[in-house]
Design a protein around this motif. Structure first.
Motif, PDB file in Angstrom:
ATOM      1  N   LYS A 234       0.869  -1.560   0.404  1.00 14.69           N
ATOM      2  CA  LYS A 234       0.459  -0.005   0.617  1.00 14.69           C
ATOM      3  C   LYS A 234       1.068   1.284  -0.320  1.00 14.69           C
ATOM      4  CE  LYS A 234      -0.839   0.239   5.121  1.00 14.69           C
ATOM      5  NZ  LYS A 234      -1.858  -0.563   6.236  1.00 14.69           N
ATOM      6  N   PRO A 236       0.575   4.388   1.603  1.00 16.21           N
ATOM      7  CA  PRO A 236      -0.763   5.623   2.257  1.00 16.21           C
ATOM      8  C   PRO A 236       0.243   7.470   2.023  1.00 16.21           C
ATOM      9  CG  PRO A 236       0.652   4.531   3.657  1.00 16.21           C
ATOM     10  CD  PRO A 236       1.067   3.984   2.391  1.00 16.21           C
ATOM     11  N   GLU A 974       3.538  -0.966   9.308  1.00 16.74           N
ATOM     12  CA  GLU A 974       3.819   0.391   8.753  1.00 16.74           C
ATOM     13  C   GLU A 974       5.085   0.954   9.366  1.00 16.74           C
ATOM     14  OE1 GLU A 974       1.514   4.366  10.148  1.00 16.74           O
ATOM     15  OE2 GLU A 974       0.282   3.825  10.988  1.00 16.74           O
TER      16      GLU A 974
END
Length: 1013
Positions: A234, A236, A974
């Motif tokens: 992903k 972000p 993260e």
């Protein structure tokens, strides 16, 4: 038989359906033509949207035609030649140039073709099963860049709207660093046994890092983050490989030099001038990307110049966000030229941490490059924070949201605008010398000049318009006589108009206008004209042109301010505020202690924190720990302080232990070191109290009244878990009493009803009444039938001649009433001869006609006999009985079990864990500051718990609930897992000389910057 009228509607639908199938089922080309036409219309709409074409507003048109006599244009306009081009003058610092006249149109820079709006490239996820032959960095379903039909949009450096003059720029302190006290503990040499145990733990932590790094390297190499459960990725942030840049210095610190060299090569391919994201998050990009590049350049001994070059490339993009009137940045910077080329202001509701946590990265970049503009950018933010610190509702701290626009809107009423003054940077007229005369345009018979010196095509000028009495405009009437104003009296008379005296200078001066005679001004005069009160009107030529009109709100200059003057404001060390306070002592350290304001601001804010935010929680074991909560202020500025403490302990706030510890050593505040220890112990307690051994994101505790003594009080704890126990029981008792009252009333009514039901009926005389014959009419009027009955009767019946019917009187001699009021006579069929299968007669059909009342003449046995009197047994009324409620003890036990509340915890606001580093960060600081091995023991216990609960196939993942024995993985890793969390775990057991606190200072993303010497 088949009736056409009855089914004509269905026949019409059938015909239409057949035609539609034939028309559209056999004409595929028609559909293609329609789709092509629709696509063409969409292209036209898209082209209009790109060109920003706005349709004019529709204005109501006058219904009467105004006819005026306009003579032909006969006068020629004088011709002039344009002046020679003059050198442009630069505007003053911090504002746009105002040399252009007010009437000149705004100049819009022509953008290159590549800056036109484009469709951003979508981020494609990657499935779990990637073939082994797939090269690294190329997901199986990713679209290669060369296959994309849309060109990427690139950022370009634009001229600043509000440049900073060189003489106003804040520069880095040039002197030597002041003497700074030692932070790190003097560690003694360790034994061989202790070294072996420590090395084994280092290897375990490094292996966990290598697993996560391998998953990212193989599955999400060209993207921001890896999804460690599914193997997808992903983006972000801006899609600039956040995990790669964020983990650069961790690779070097852990000794993974080959992986570091490979990562540096990948960094050289990142293009920070383009992204598929429309806006750039300034805070996250600064701490992760810019901080990561600068730290990797520092820890690697300045060996890789490409890291600094890429940091400068990124910083130039971020620096453009500071181009605002007060030089405060847009925290979400829309970087594309169509938006960035316009003037903008900072936001009116900005998160404190997003604007107050940029100082370390830009300062370190200025130190490495020698470019003072990066330091100037953040120094202005610090100046505003310093000014605002004493003007908040809680002086000494800043609210989580603030207004950084620098604009206080002030609504004022002003007269017509005055002439535009000369530009500030234009030379005065008396300074002109013969050697530099002011250029004067020279007219020629070939060209005509606009006010700003542009060439214009001359046109013939028409004569003035003259309104003629009773001329082409028939609605015009001459004014009444006897008016005092000579100008009004002369309207329509050319001779009188020419004889009027010339206007005085006061009437020609646009800057000296008299106010209207009345508050209504010209509108009141026009209203009086409509009422024909001509004798009361006094025209003032000046007042008719000098009306005072309300002006738009203007900006009054201000610094930082509260985002709202209403409601409550939140003050905290947690989310949305944390790193602003953290950067105060670290920035002082990075600047060598030469800027004293950072120390002053830090010490004042920490004094307020200790007074209003820090509290001791009540826990079963009586642990002497501290939490830092939230303080909500209801009172306004300059009012007596009114606020309440929210006893929350959030994972984001756990950094405060390390901050207090560093501040205690730097600024000689020994009491703060004790607070730092207790704050860190409070976060360790948060880890130890759950089933997984991991602290939740946030939970509420029971605050003690004193920090020195706080014995465990189970009664108080249960009361806070069930604060509405008394109300719940009282409410249940009221409902129960009401139910009992209703029950008594219902029983009384029911007994009375049953007595009436079971009573023996008294005999009643029933005299026999002879039946009377009821005459049967020979006709039924049509207004008693519905529409379908009437149609059926008309279809089946033959024409009946009323005169031939026996027993019916002949038609009277009087004329018949109109058809609209005359009922239609139809023959009546006796009930005995009517088909009982159909109410309307004829063919029986389901649902035909309305139901009819049963009559005795229909020969139905059940109805033929006389009905006997019947009674219905009464039913007991339905009552709503109140639900039994749990007792206080049952409620507390049930809530603790259902919510899995640890002892001492009243509520868990966020149960998840996203691999956060703040707790282990403070543990590392406490070990490096105190040298106590207790902190290593606690840190290893935390690491084992985190790794055990978060291990996934391709790395480590966030979990949903730390209170579960087996939490679920959220498929998220993260970038700070590799940049911060594992780095702090590793440094906790590494040699104390590695990243020493006396040589390095770490930003909020754990990126170490070398301190100046």
């Amino acid at each position: 038989m088949f009736r056409m009228r009855r089914y004509r509607v269905f026949l019409v639908f059938a015909v239409i359906a057949v035609l539609a199938v034939y028309r559209f089922g056999t004409s595929g080309a028609t559909w293609r033509e329609a789709a092509s036409s629709a696509a063409g219309r969409l292209e036209d709409v898209a082209e209009d949207a790109v060109q920003y074409i706005h349709k004019p507003n529709v204005v109501a048109q006058e219904t009467r035609k105004l006819e005026v006599d306009v003579p032909a244009a006969t006068r020629k306009a004088p011709l002039q030649t344009p002046p020679p081009p003059a050198a442009p003058l630069n505007g003053p610092a911090g504002r746009k140039s105002s040399t252009a006249p007010a009437s000149s149109p705004a100049v819009t820079p022509k953008l290159p073709q590549q800056h036109l709006p484009t469709i951003p490239t979508p981020a494609h996820g990657q499935p779990h099963g990637q073939p082994h032959g797939q090269p690294h960095g190329q997901p199986a379903d990713a679209i290669p860049p060369e296959s994309l039909s849309v060109e990427p949009v690139y950022w370009s450096k634009l001229p600043e709207n509000f440049p900073v003059p060189s003489q106003s720029m804040s520069k880095l302190p040039a002197g030597q660093s002041k003497p700074i006290k030692k932070i790190q503990f003097d560690f003694r040499p360790e034994t061989a046994e202790a070294r072996a145990a420590r090395t084994a733990k280092l290897d375990t932590i490094r292996n966990v890092f290598k697993k996560s790094w391998k998953g990212y390297r193989e599955l999400a190499w060209e993207h921001d983050e890896l999804k460690p459960v599914s193997g997808e990725f992903k983006d972000p942030f801006a899609g600039w490989r956040a995990t790669l840049v964020d983990a650069l210095d961790t690779l070097w610190i852990m000794g993974l030099k080959e992986e570091f060299a490979d990562a540096v090569k990948a960094v050289s391919t990142i293009d920070f001038t383009t992204t598929s994201r429309a806006d750039i998050p300034l805070f996250e990009t600064t701490i992760r990307y810019l901080g990561g590049l600068l730290a990797a350049y520092d820890v690697s001994g300045n060996q890789h110049k490409i890291l600094l070059d890429k940091a400068v490339e990124l910083a130039e993009v971020l620096y453009s966000a500071f181009d605002t009137p007060n030089r405060m940045p847009e925290t979400y910077y829309y970087w594309r030229s169509q938006f960035a080329s316009n003037a903008h202001r900072a936001g009116t509701r900005v998160v404190l941490a997003e604007i107050g946590s940029l100082s370390m990265e830009f300062t370190r970049l200025a130190q490495l490059t020698g470019d003072h503009k990066y330091y100037d950018a953040i120094a202005r933010i610090t100046d505003h924070l310093e000014e605002f610190q004493n003007n908040t509702r809680l002086p000494g701290m800043w609210p989580t949201y603030l207004d950084a626009s620098g604009c206080k809107m002030v609504a004022i009423d002003v007269p017509a605008p005055a002439p535009v003054p000369a530009p500030l940077n234009s030379p005065p007229e008396d300074s002109l010398t013969p050697s530099n005369p002011k250029p004067t345009p020279t007219p020629t018979p070939t060209e005509h000049l606009s006010p700003d010196g542009k060439k214009m095509i001359p046109l013939d000028l028409p004569d003035p318009i003259v309104l003629t009495p009773n001329g082409v405009n028939p609605t015009w009437v001459p004014p009444k006589q006897g008016l005092d104003d000579p100008m009004l009296a002369a309207l329509g008379n050319a001779a009188k108009m020419s004889a009027l005296p010339a206007l005085e200078r006061r009437q020609l001066d646009p800057d000296r206008r008299t106010p209207p005679n009345t508050a209504g001004g010209l509108e009141a005069d026009l209203l009086a004209l409509q009422k024909e009160n001509m004798d009361m009107i006094k025209f003032d030529a000046a007042s008719s042109t000098g009306l005072a009109v309300p002006a738009a709100p203007t900006c009054s200059r201000q610094g930082f301010a509260s985002s709202s003057n209403y409601g409550r404001e939140e003050y905290t060390l947690g989310g949305m505020s944390d790193s602003t306070y953290e950067y105060l002592p670290k920035q002082w350290l990075l600047l060598g202690g030469q800027i004293e304001k950072y120390r002053t601001m830090y010490e004042w804010s920490m004094d307020v924190v200790k007074e209003h935010l820090i509290f001791r929680p009540m826990v079963p074991g009586g642990n002497d720990i501290l939490y830092s909560g939230k303080f909500n202020v209801q009172s306004l500025k300059d009012e007596p302080l009114v606020g309440d403490l929210e006893p929350e302990n959030a994972h984001l706030t756990c950094f405060a232990g390390g901050m207090f510890g560093m501040g205690a050593k730097l600024f000689d505040r020994p009491e703060d070191l004790e607070i730092a220890k207790k704050l860190t112990e409070g976060c360790i307690y948060g880890y130890d109290m759950t089933a997984t051994g991991i602290m939740p994101e946030g939970y509420d505790a029971v605050p003690c009244e004193s920090r020195t003594e706080c014995p465990w009080n189970e009664t108080l704890y249960h009361e806070l878990i069930d604060p509405r126990s008394d109300w719940r029981m009282e409410n249940y008792q009221e409902q129960l009493q009401q139910y009992q009252t209703q029950l008594v009333s219902a029983l009384s009514w029911y007994e009375e009803a049953m007595a009436l039901y079971t009573a023996v009926p008294e005999p009643v005389a029933n005299p026999m009444v002879p039946a009377q014959a009821t005459p049967t009419p020979s006709y039924v009027f049509a207004d008693t039938l519905d529409r379908r009955q009437l149609i059926d009767l008309l279809d089946d019946a033959t024409h009946v001649n009323v005169e031939d019917t026996p027993g019916v009187p002949a038609k009277p001699a009087n004329p018949s009433p109109p058809a609209a009021v005359r009922p239609l006579a139809v023959p009546h069929t006796p009930l005995e001869s009517q088909d009982h299968d159909s109410v309307m007669g004829g063919e029986p059909e389901e649902g035909e006609g309305p139901p009819t009342k049963v009559q005795p003449g229909l020969n139905i046995p059940e109805v033929g006999s006389s009905p006997l009197p019947t009674h219905t047994a009464p039913e007991f009324p339905y009552l709503y009985s109140p639900m039994p409620v749990m007792s206080h003890k049952e409620y507390v036990k049930n809530r603790i079990e259902e919510e899995r509340l640890p002892e001492g915890v009243v509520r868990i606001g966020a149960r998840n864990y996203i691999l956060r580093p703040e707790a282990i960060e403070s543990v590392w600081y406490m070990y490096r500051i105190t040298g106590d091995p207790h902190w290593r023991e606690a840190g290893w216990r935390m690491f084992e718990a985190v790794n055990r609960a978060t291990t996934a196939e391709f790395g480590n993942s966030a979990i949903d609930d730390v209170t579960k024995a087996a939490p679920e993985l959220n498929d998220s890793m993260e970038s700070f897992w590799l940049a911060e969390t594992l780095k702090y775990f590793y440094l906790l057991f590494a040699d104390e000389k590695l990243v020493s606190l006396d040589e390095w200072v770490l930003n909020t993303e754990a990126h170490p910057f070398r301190r100046p010497t």
